[in-house]
Scaffold this motif. Structure first.
Motif, short mmCIF file in Angstrom:
data_model
loop_
_atom_site.label_atom_id
_atom_site.label_comp_id
_atom_site.label_asym_id
_atom_site.label_seq_id
_atom_site.Cartn_x
_atom_site.Cartn_y
_atom_site.Cartn_z
N UNK A 165 56.99 53.49 100.85
CA UNK A 165 56.05 52.64 101.07
C UNK A 165 55.59 51.72 100.15
N UNK A 166 55.23 52.58 98.86
CA UNK A 166 54.70 51.60 97.93
C UNK A 166 55.77 50.71 96.99
N UNK A 167 57.00 51.06 97.06
CA UNK A 167 58.05 50.40 96.43
C UNK A 167 58.36 49.20 97.57
N UNK A 168 58.47 49.34 98.72
CA UNK A 168 59.06 48.44 99.73
C UNK A 168 57.74 47.46 99.88
N UNK A 178 59.00 60.40 93.20
CA UNK A 178 58.58 60.27 91.60
C UNK A 178 59.07 58.84 91.04
N UNK A 179 60.42 58.76 91.38
CA UNK A 179 61.22 57.39 91.06
C UNK A 179 60.70 56.15 91.56
N UNK A 180 60.68 56.26 92.95
CA UNK A 180 60.35 55.22 93.84
C UNK A 180 58.94 54.64 93.21
N UNK A 181 58.04 55.66 93.25
CA UNK A 181 56.26 55.24 92.68
C UNK A 181 56.43 54.75 91.52
N UNK A 224 57.58 47.16 88.90
CA UNK A 224 58.00 45.99 89.42
C UNK A 224 56.61 45.01 89.55
N UNK A 225 55.58 46.00 89.74
CA UNK A 225 54.26 44.89 90.02
C UNK A 225 53.22 45.09 88.79
N UNK A 226 53.66 45.75 87.96
CA UNK A 226 52.95 45.85 86.49
C UNK A 226 51.64 46.40 86.91
N UNK A 227 51.73 47.32 88.08
CA UNK A 227 50.63 48.07 88.28
C UNK A 227 49.61 47.29 88.93
N UNK A 228 49.56 46.24 89.35
CA UNK A 228 48.86 45.54 90.12
C UNK A 228 49.20 44.85 91.39
N UNK A 230 47.44 44.58 105.33
CA UNK A 230 46.58 44.62 104.42
C UNK A 230 46.62 43.24 103.41
N UNK A 231 47.70 42.52 103.90
CA UNK A 231 47.94 41.22 103.24
C UNK A 231 48.26 41.49 101.57
N UNK A 232 48.63 42.29 101.12
CA UNK A 232 49.22 42.38 100.01
C UNK A 232 49.65 43.62 99.68
N UNK A 233 50.58 43.42 98.50
CA UNK A 233 51.71 44.55 98.08
C UNK A 233 50.93 45.45 97.30
#
Length: 333
Positions: free
Chosen positions: A91-94, A147-150, A156-160, A250-253
């Protein structure tokens, strides 16, 4: 002759009467999960007047549509005695990948949709290949993917979080068609499609056969490896769909999104009657299980119950459901 006719008439009458007799035990076994859902709705309606309103009920279904779709994807895996712990991290990666390609004015709406579904499908294919061809235990294979996907999502997002999403993409999670939220429509379609796959196709029969007795399935000529790869890929695809829906809603990744979603999905399937011992499970039961979790979460929120207590209650329900399932299987054996 007349005596024989009277006897036959009596037997016919008994057969007809037996059709209309209701066995309470069988009725409870078949519809018990529905009664639990209805009882929970009644209890919450009595405890808080804000529960039984159209707005709140629609909100429950919208909230649970995402978990419900993940749970629907996990159900065939559980039927084959497998497990998928990677759904929440997918979910987070997508979410971050979809948001990256859904920037306002950048790409057509089809691009982020394809990217989101593609990432989920690819991850599911990897899970299935590791389980079917690599002969890894599903727990280990999907734990590694979790673990890998998270980690990739954070990279990808630099944690943001990633915002500024296109309005066409936001329609998926925030729009409605003829007054029905798009999220609910997608949830219903996924439920129907998966029900057909499980109940009306050969692949569905193979899934139940593998869960019932894998060795017998192999003897019967079923390509077990191919079926396992298909169901894990399908679970990944639905996780991708759920991630896209959440991102739009939620209008954001969010690289931190989807935490514990995989456990809620597994809980929904188990509460709905899917057996961790394999061979048993239905899409209808899973959907009702997801609604039970949704009603419980929503009701406890309205009652002002701490989220910590909610986790405790949810954990107790999961343990109880698995305990009941194990008792049933021990009696059969």
């Amino acid at each position: 002759m007349s005596t024989r006719l009277e006897t036959n008439a009596t037997e016919v009458t008994q057969v007809k009467n037996s059709k209309f007799k209701v066995n309470p035990r069988n009725l409870l076994k078949k519809y018990g999960i529905v009664l639990i859902l209805l009882s929970l709705i009644v209890i919450m309606s009595v405890l808080t007047p804000h529960f039984l309103t159209s707005i709140n009920l629609i909100n429950i279904v919208k909230q649970m549509s995402i978990i419900g779709i993940i749970a629907i994807g996990v159900t065939p895996i559980i039927i084959t005695k497998g497990i998928d712990l990677s759904s929440g991290s997918l979910i987070a990666l997508v979410s971050v990948v979809g948001a990256t390609f859904a920037q306002a004015g950048q790409y057509p709406i089809i691009v982020p949709i394809i990217m989101a579904l593609g990432v989920g499908l690819l991850a599911g294919l990897i899970n299935g290949t590791l389980v079917a061809k690599g002969l890894l235990a599903p727990f280990i294979a999907t734990l590694g993917m979790m673990t890998a996907a998270r980690g990739v999502a954070m990279l990808v997002s630099d944690g943001r979080p990633i915002g500024n999403l296109d309005s066409a993409f936001l329609f998926i999670g925030q729009g409605s068609i003829l007054g029905v939220p798009v999220l609910v429509i997608i949830f219903a379609l996924v439920g129907i499609i998966t029900w057909v796959l499980l109940n009306k196709t050969k692949i569905g029969k193979y899934i139940y056969a593998i869960g019932g007795n894998e060795h017998a399935a192999v003897t019967a000529g079923i390509n077990v490896s191919r079926v396992l790869i298909i169901i894990y890929a399908y679970a990944g695809l639905l996780a991708g769909l759920a991630g896209m829906m959440l991102t739009s809603r939620i209008a954001s990744g969010q690289p931190q999104s989807g935490l514990m979603f995989e456990l809620d999905a597994i809980a929904a399937a188990v509460i709905g009657g899917a057996s961790l011992f394999g061979g048993i499970g239905t899409i209808g039961g899973t959907i009702i299980g997801a609604l039970i979790i949704g009603v419980m979460n929503n009701g406890l929120d309205l009652l002002g119950v701490s989220s910590y207590w909610q986790q405790i209650v949810k954990g107790a329900i999961i343990v109880a459901a698995v305990y009941i399932d194990s008792r049933k299987n021990s009696k059969k054996s």
